[in-house]
Structures are given as C-alpha cells and as structure tokens.
Enzyme design. Sequence first.
Site, PDB file in Angstrom:
ATOM      1  N   HIS A 178       0.821  -1.218   0.000  1.00  0.00           N
ATOM      2  CA  HIS A 178       0.000   0.000   0.000  1.00  0.00           C
ATOM      3  C   HIS A 178       0.843   1.252   0.000  1.00  0.00           C
ATOM      4  O   HIS A 178       0.343   2.341   0.267  1.00  0.00           O
ATOM      5  CB  HIS A 178      -0.965   0.010   1.192  1.00  0.00           C
TER       6      HIS A 178
HETATM    7  S1  FES Z   1       1.569  -0.437   3.381  1.00  0.00           S
HETATM    8 FE1  FES Z   1      -0.007  -1.852   3.750  1.00  0.00          FE
HETATM    9  S2  FES Z   1       1.020  -3.624   4.369  1.00  0.00           S
HETATM   10 FE2  FES Z   1       2.591  -2.179   4.025  1.00  0.00          FE
END
Ligand code: FES
Length: 229
Positions: A178
């Site tokens: 993410h």
């Molecule tokens: S940014 Fe979501 S698991 Fe690393």
Amino acid sequence: MSANTQPDAPSPEKPEGSKAPKVPDTPSPCSRRRALTLSAGVLGGVGACALAVPFLDSLRDPEARLKEAVSAHATRDVDLASLAPGHHMTVPWRNWPVFILHRTPDMLHALQDPALLSRLRDPDSRERQQPPDATNPWRSVRPQFAVLIGICTHLGCIPNPRPVPVDPQAGGWFCGCHGSQFDGAGRVLRNMPAAYNLPVPPVRYLNDTTLRLGESAGNGFTMQDIVQL
Ligand code: FES
C-alpha cells in the site's frame, strides 16, 4: 428415452367400496427397538468423539506448548563480518524476516537531516517500537548497523529496500502493498498507511562482528513490549 420421460405405471385398480389396508399409527415394538438402538449408537459416537478430541489435544499440547515457549525465547547469532558498508542482508528469526543494514557514514549523517526528520511520523522514536538501548537517532544499539523486523506495521507485508525519495542518502524500505515508506532507520514517513516505525528487536553484540538477536543488554525488553508488529 430417459427414466424421467417414461410414463408413470398405472396404479392398480381398487375394487369399488374396498377399504385401504390400515397402516399402524405407532411403530411396532421391533422397529422402535431398532430406532432406539440406532439413536444410542449415534449419541454414543458423538460422545466418544467429544471425549476423544480433548484427550488427543492433551497428548499433543505439551509438545506444542514446549515448542512455543522455546520459540518465544529463541536467540540467533548472526555473523556480520562479511556485510560490507552499504550492504543489506535478511535473516529469518522466530518466523520474522530481520533486515540488517550496514550503514555508511553518509547514511548516518543523512538520518539526522532536518528536512528528513520533518517528514517522519515519529522521528524521536517516542512509541515503544524499539528497546531503550536503541532509542536514539539511529534506532540501533550500534549506529552503523540497522537491525529491524521486516514486517510492515500496516498490514504485515514485507517491504523492499528502496531509499526514501525525500533523502535517498538516508536509505530506506518501501512496502509495495500500500505504499508505506520507511527511512534507513525504519522510521515511517507521515501520511502513510503504516502508522508505526518498523520494530527493532532486542539485540546484543557478543563481539565486534557477532550479533545476538533476541537478547537485550540487561534492559529486559522483549518482543511483547513492541506496540505494533
Ligand atoms: S503499506 Fe499496507 S502492508 Fe505495508
């Protein structure tokens, strides 16, 4: 032609006025006995299973519990002699990947760059994500070695080495799941999905080039003390 398309067989004609044979309302003693025997067998089987599961668990538990206890306190020694400055290695420890980065003097300098610090969520390591002896600008017992649990504090993906764009000299890691960014001390930038810095495990140096994971230098810090892992 399939069986479904066969015409139904004609039902036998009943003579007019004849009565249908009487079906008994209650089962015969014989069929009742068979039903009771069947029920008792089923209930007995269920009861036996219910008793057998805890019994089998009790046989298995001591070994499983012992493994858990050993794993919870396991240490691992790592030889750092061949890890050149600027290089990075990952070693497994207690089912976690542990990142070890040999930082250069330039990296150590960049980790104190005010421009970088202003972009970090917890630049002073106020959250308990590291032992007391690693609560410093480098988040490590020895400044030249970063030792971090390589699990993203958002949802647990494994970040990859990638310098933070705000100051590439500071090194860093990027979580591809993410998009969280961590600097070369495992500190997360502001406004990232991950809310905490990467955890620092308890560490003790046995000599100049041997690191022991899982043992703190007398401060009693354990992985259970980490706020977010
Ligand atoms: S940014 Fe979501 S698991 Fe690393």
